[in-house]
Design a protein around this motif. Structure first.
Motif, mmCIF file in Angstrom:
data_model
loop_
_atom_site.group_PDB
_atom_site.id
_atom_site.type_symbol
_atom_site.label_atom_id
_atom_site.label_comp_id
_atom_site.label_asym_id
_atom_site.label_seq_id
_atom_site.Cartn_x
_atom_site.Cartn_y
_atom_site.Cartn_z
ATOM 1 N N ALA A 11 38.478 27.542 39.092
ATOM 2 C CA ALA A 11 37.497 28.626 39.243
ATOM 3 C C ALA A 11 37.999 29.930 38.626
ATOM 4 O O ALA A 11 37.213 30.806 38.326
ATOM 5 C CB ALA A 11 37.173 28.836 40.716
ATOM 6 N N GLY A 12 39.298 30.064 38.423
ATOM 7 C CA GLY A 12 39.837 31.287 37.827
ATOM 8 C C GLY A 12 40.215 32.314 38.874
ATOM 9 O O GLY A 12 40.143 32.070 40.072
ATOM 10 N N ARG A 13 40.618 33.449 38.406
ATOM 11 C CA ARG A 13 41.021 34.528 39.297
ATOM 12 C C ARG A 13 39.809 35.129 39.990
ATOM 13 O O ARG A 13 38.710 35.129 39.465
ATOM 14 C CB ARG A 13 41.740 35.587 38.502
ATOM 15 C CG ARG A 13 42.940 35.039 37.766
ATOM 16 C CD ARG A 13 44.069 36.009 37.887
ATOM 17 N NE ARG A 13 45.204 35.565 37.112
ATOM 18 C CZ ARG A 13 46.344 35.177 37.664
ATOM 19 N NH1 ARG A 13 46.483 35.150 38.950
ATOM 20 N NH2 ARG A 13 47.351 34.816 36.908
ATOM 21 N N LEU A 53 37.425 44.293 30.918
ATOM 22 C CA LEU A 53 37.837 43.623 32.153
ATOM 23 C C LEU A 53 36.687 43.519 33.153
ATOM 24 O O LEU A 53 36.757 42.730 34.101
ATOM 25 C CB LEU A 53 39.012 44.376 32.787
ATOM 26 C CG LEU A 53 40.303 44.379 31.973
ATOM 27 C CD1 LEU A 53 41.301 45.363 32.547
ATOM 28 C CD2 LEU A 53 40.887 42.979 31.906
ATOM 29 N N LEU A 54 35.641 44.310 32.947
ATOM 30 C CA LEU A 54 34.487 44.232 33.842
ATOM 31 C C LEU A 54 33.721 42.921 33.657
ATOM 32 O O LEU A 54 33.059 42.458 34.586
ATOM 33 C CB LEU A 54 33.553 45.424 33.616
ATOM 34 C CG LEU A 54 34.137 46.794 33.967
ATOM 35 C CD1 LEU A 54 33.137 47.890 33.648
ATOM 36 C CD2 LEU A 54 34.560 46.847 35.423
ATOM 37 N N ILE A 55 33.826 42.331 32.487
ATOM 38 C CA ILE A 55 33.117 41.066 32.237
ATOM 39 C C ILE A 55 33.675 39.950 33.128
ATOM 40 O O ILE A 55 32.918 39.321 33.872
ATOM 41 C CB ILE A 55 33.154 40.696 30.742
ATOM 42 C CG1 ILE A 55 32.364 41.740 29.935
ATOM 43 C CG2 ILE A 55 32.600 39.288 30.511
ATOM 44 C CD1 ILE A 55 32.532 41.640 28.438
ATOM 45 N N GLY A 61 32.916 37.571 40.487
ATOM 46 C CA GLY A 61 32.087 37.906 41.645
ATOM 47 C C GLY A 61 30.886 36.999 41.759
ATOM 48 O O GLY A 61 30.508 36.571 42.854
ATOM 49 N N GLU A 62 30.280 36.680 40.639
ATOM 50 C CA GLU A 62 29.127 35.775 40.639
ATOM 51 C C GLU A 62 29.535 34.373 41.084
ATOM 52 O O GLU A 62 28.825 33.721 41.843
ATOM 53 C CB GLU A 62 28.488 35.727 39.251
ATOM 54 C CG GLU A 62 27.776 37.007 38.875
ATOM 55 C CD GLU A 62 27.340 37.050 37.423
ATOM 56 O OE1 GLU A 62 27.700 36.139 36.642
ATOM 57 O OE2 GLU A 62 26.641 38.012 37.057
ATOM 58 N N ARG A 63 30.706 33.914 40.614
ATOM 59 C CA ARG A 63 31.196 32.589 41.016
ATOM 60 C C ARG A 63 31.480 32.551 42.510
ATOM 61 O O ARG A 63 31.103 31.612 43.196
ATOM 62 C CB ARG A 63 32.483 32.249 40.267
ATOM 63 C CG ARG A 63 32.323 31.520 38.985
ATOM 64 C CD ARG A 63 33.635 30.925 38.500
ATOM 65 N NE ARG A 63 34.799 31.756 38.692
ATOM 66 C CZ ARG A 63 35.266 32.632 37.806
ATOM 67 N NH1 ARG A 63 34.656 32.786 36.650
ATOM 68 N NH2 ARG A 63 36.338 33.337 38.055
ATOM 69 N N GLN A 64 32.164 33.588 42.977
ATOM 70 C CA GLN A 64 32.588 33.620 44.378
ATOM 71 C C GLN A 64 31.401 33.736 45.326
ATOM 72 O O GLN A 64 31.386 33.131 46.384
ATOM 73 C CB GLN A 64 33.554 34.783 44.593
ATOM 74 C CG GLN A 64 34.209 34.783 45.951
ATOM 75 C CD GLN A 64 35.210 35.898 46.080
ATOM 76 O OE1 GLN A 64 35.006 36.992 45.574
ATOM 77 N NE2 GLN A 64 36.296 35.638 46.772
ATOM 78 N N MET A 71 20.383 38.147 40.459
ATOM 79 C CA MET A 71 21.588 38.985 40.480
ATOM 80 C C MET A 71 22.361 38.848 39.175
ATOM 81 O O MET A 71 22.911 39.829 38.674
ATOM 82 C CB MET A 71 22.476 38.616 41.665
ATOM 83 C CG MET A 71 23.734 39.467 41.768
ATOM 84 S SD MET A 71 23.441 41.258 41.810
ATOM 85 C CE MET A 71 22.985 41.489 43.493
ATOM 86 N N VAL A 72 22.402 37.661 38.615
ATOM 87 C CA VAL A 72 23.086 37.455 37.340
ATOM 88 C C VAL A 72 22.418 38.303 36.256
ATOM 89 O O VAL A 72 23.092 38.980 35.480
ATOM 90 C CB VAL A 72 23.104 35.964 36.944
ATOM 91 C CG1 VAL A 72 23.575 35.776 35.517
ATOM 92 C CG2 VAL A 72 23.980 35.184 37.911
#
Length: 195
Positions: A11-13, A53-55, A61-64, A71-72
């Motif tokens: 999932a990444g950071r 870095l906002l991307i 945030g969308e993943r979590q 919202m996307v």
């Protein structure tokens, strides 16, 4: 690695990592600029790069949070408008500092960072129109009102301090960054409180 660790790595950071990296990068750039270690142009270029870095922050945030398609779309629109704002501001300041300008040209240059702010307002309005979940709409409106209240309180307080010559003058365009930070803090506050 067990299944949970593998899933988390895939999932990444998380958004906290990217937010921390963005804030740290911005702080370093600001410190370098305030100490005259870099020029204003270099600071703007570095800050625009740090905005990249906002991307991953938004995506994490969308993943979590398993963001809805509404919202996307809001996040994408607001992020694009934010990049437009910083780019427009940088171009406007660069042109203003480089050339002797007057009249309608100055007005046009002032529009460069202004128009993306209208896009931000439009993005929020579209979100409120498109969002069908009343609770999510309520949360966004509440965060926006909390942020607006913060901007008004800070602006009024600073204005009186400025009137009595206790603090230096601040340009009115600072309202947008203060509001945006307030919006993020309000959303974080509501999340921490479980609202």
């Amino acid at each position: 690695m067990d299944k949970a660790e593998t899933s988390k790595a895939a999932a990444g950071r998380g958004p906290g990592f990217w937010a921390g990296l963005y804030v740290a990068s911005s702080a370093v750039i600001a410190a370098l600029r305030l100490t005259d270690a870099i020029t204003a142009t270099a600071a703007l270029i570095l800050f625009f790069g740090a905005m990249g870095l906002l991307i991953p922050l938004v995506r994490a945030g969308e993943r979590q949070n398993c963001a809805s398609p509404v919202m996307v779309r809001y996040n994408r629109r607001f992020l694009a408008a934010s990049f437009g704002y910083v780019l427009g501001l940088g171009i406007a300041i660069g042109i203003w500092n480089t050339y002797e300008l007057s009249g309608p040209v100055v007005f046009a240059i002032a529009l460069l960072p202004t128009l993306p702010t209208f896009a931000m307002i439009w993005a929020m309005a579209r979100y409120l129109v498109e969002e069908t979940d009343e609770y999510l709409r309520y949360r966004m409106v509440r965060a926006a009102i909390i942020s607006l209240g913060g901007v008004l309180a800070i602006g009024i307080f600073w204005g009186f301090l400025e009137m009595f010559e206790l603090v230096p003058h601040i340009w009115a365009w600072w309202v947008l960054p203060v509001w945006a930070v307030g919006l993020g803090l309000a959303q974080l506050w509501m999340k921490v409180r479980g609202e």
